[in-house]
Motif scaffolding. Structure first.
Motif, mmCIF file in Angstrom:
data_model
loop_
_atom_site.group_PDB
_atom_site.id
_atom_site.type_symbol
_atom_site.label_atom_id
_atom_site.label_comp_id
_atom_site.label_asym_id
_atom_site.label_seq_id
_atom_site.Cartn_x
_atom_site.Cartn_y
_atom_site.Cartn_z
ATOM 1 N N SER A 128 11.689 -6.011 1.320
ATOM 2 C CA SER A 128 11.041 -5.928 -0.338
ATOM 3 C C SER A 128 11.017 -7.039 -1.051
ATOM 4 N N GLY A 129 10.345 -7.851 -0.621
ATOM 5 C CA GLY A 129 9.636 -9.375 -1.227
ATOM 6 C C GLY A 129 8.436 -9.067 -0.816
ATOM 7 N N VAL A 130 8.011 -11.146 -0.737
ATOM 8 C CA VAL A 130 6.586 -10.797 -0.824
ATOM 9 C C VAL A 130 6.696 -11.177 0.880
ATOM 10 N N THR A 131 6.970 -10.461 1.260
ATOM 11 C CA THR A 131 6.908 -10.527 3.254
ATOM 12 C C THR A 131 6.126 -9.116 3.576
ATOM 13 N N THR A 132 6.992 -8.240 2.698
ATOM 14 C CA THR A 132 6.473 -6.186 2.318
ATOM 15 C C THR A 132 4.809 -6.586 2.149
ATOM 16 N N GLN A 133 4.605 -7.146 0.930
ATOM 17 C CA GLN A 133 4.051 -6.942 0.383
ATOM 18 C C GLN A 133 2.825 -8.209 0.969
ATOM 19 N N ILE A 134 2.515 -9.150 1.885
ATOM 20 C CA ILE A 134 1.868 -9.364 2.676
ATOM 21 C C ILE A 134 1.601 -8.632 3.965
ATOM 22 N N ILE A 135 2.267 -7.966 4.529
ATOM 23 C CA ILE A 135 2.217 -6.658 5.554
ATOM 24 C C ILE A 135 1.642 -5.967 5.073
ATOM 25 N N ASN A 136 1.886 -5.458 4.550
ATOM 26 C CA ASN A 136 1.120 -4.280 3.921
ATOM 27 C C ASN A 136 -0.153 -4.973 3.277
ATOM 28 N N PHE A 137 -0.970 -5.714 2.627
ATOM 29 C CA PHE A 137 -2.002 -5.700 2.590
ATOM 30 C C PHE A 137 -3.578 -5.842 3.537
ATOM 31 N N LEU A 138 -2.211 -6.947 4.564
ATOM 32 C CA LEU A 138 -2.924 -6.947 6.426
ATOM 33 C C LEU A 138 -3.015 -6.013 6.288
ATOM 34 N N ASN A 139 -2.353 -5.115 6.814
ATOM 35 C CA ASN A 139 -2.464 -3.462 7.407
ATOM 36 C C ASN A 139 -3.584 -2.906 6.845
ATOM 37 N N SER A 140 -3.611 -3.213 5.247
ATOM 38 C CA SER A 140 -5.012 -2.375 4.982
ATOM 39 C C SER A 140 -5.995 -3.543 4.438
ATOM 40 N N ILE A 141 -6.029 -4.436 5.194
ATOM 41 C CA ILE A 141 -7.254 -4.929 5.178
ATOM 42 C C ILE A 141 -8.498 -4.607 4.798
ATOM 43 N N THR A 142 -9.123 -3.630 5.963
ATOM 44 C CA THR A 142 -10.327 -3.575 5.818
ATOM 45 C C THR A 142 -11.145 -2.535 4.314
ATOM 46 N N LEU A 143 -9.946 -2.053 3.920
ATOM 47 C CA LEU A 143 -10.139 -1.385 2.125
ATOM 48 C C LEU A 143 -10.095 -2.240 1.241
ATOM 49 N N LYS A 144 -9.493 -2.915 1.084
ATOM 50 C CA LYS A 144 -9.789 -4.539 0.227
ATOM 51 C C LYS A 144 -11.357 -5.012 -0.059
ATOM 52 N N SER A 145 -11.427 -5.361 -1.199
ATOM 53 C CA SER A 145 -13.173 -5.821 -1.887
ATOM 54 C C SER A 145 -12.643 -6.954 -1.502
ATOM 55 N N ARG A 146 -14.305 -8.048 -1.224
ATOM 56 C CA ARG A 146 -13.933 -9.297 -1.123
ATOM 57 C C ARG A 146 -12.917 -9.867 -2.735
ATOM 58 N N GLN A 147 -13.084 -9.531 -3.424
ATOM 59 C CA GLN A 147 -12.488 -10.594 -4.171
ATOM 60 C C GLN A 147 -11.249 -10.009 -3.863
#
Length: 112
Positions: free
Chosen positions: A32-51
């Motif tokens: 539920s914590g940081v690990t999940t947030q990191i994994i979710n971000f990296l799994n959707s990195i192509t959708l993220k803005s440069r900032q």
């Protein structure tokens, strides 16, 4: 590994009343914590803005040091070695050098 062992032991307990509840499992810090947030971000990195990516990678190293190294190595490092991360300027500046350095030298991975 401790999480997996305790989770497996608890879920396989012969008495169903002694098994962890779904809520207990989902509120474990690993899930539920940081690990999940990191994994979710990296799994959707192509959708993220440069900032968003710059902010994420600048704050990533302290977060990685709070995650057990075996979890980091198995779940997060493979995502960090994706072509989308390896070619990102913010990642190559802020994360990749530490990722490729053993822990004793200022890196995030344990020295074996």
């Amino acid at each position: 590994d401790d999480f997996e062992v305790s989770l497996a032991a608890g879920m396989l307990h012969s008495n169903p009343k002694n098994r962890p509840t779904f809520k207990t499992i989902l509120t474990d810090p690993l899930l539920s914590g940081v690990t999940t947030q990191i994994i979710n971000f990296l799994n959707s990195i192509t959708l993220k803005s440069r900032q968003d990516k710059e902010s994420f990678f600048k704050s990533l190293l302290p977060k990685l040091t709070s995650i057990p190294s075996d979890v980091c190595c198995r779940l997060i490092v493979p995502l960090l070695l994706s072509r989308f991360v390896l070619t990102d300027p913010a990642a190559t500046q802020d994360v990749i050098p530490s990722l490729l350095t053993p822990d004793a030298g200022g890196g995030i991975l344990p020295k074996r």
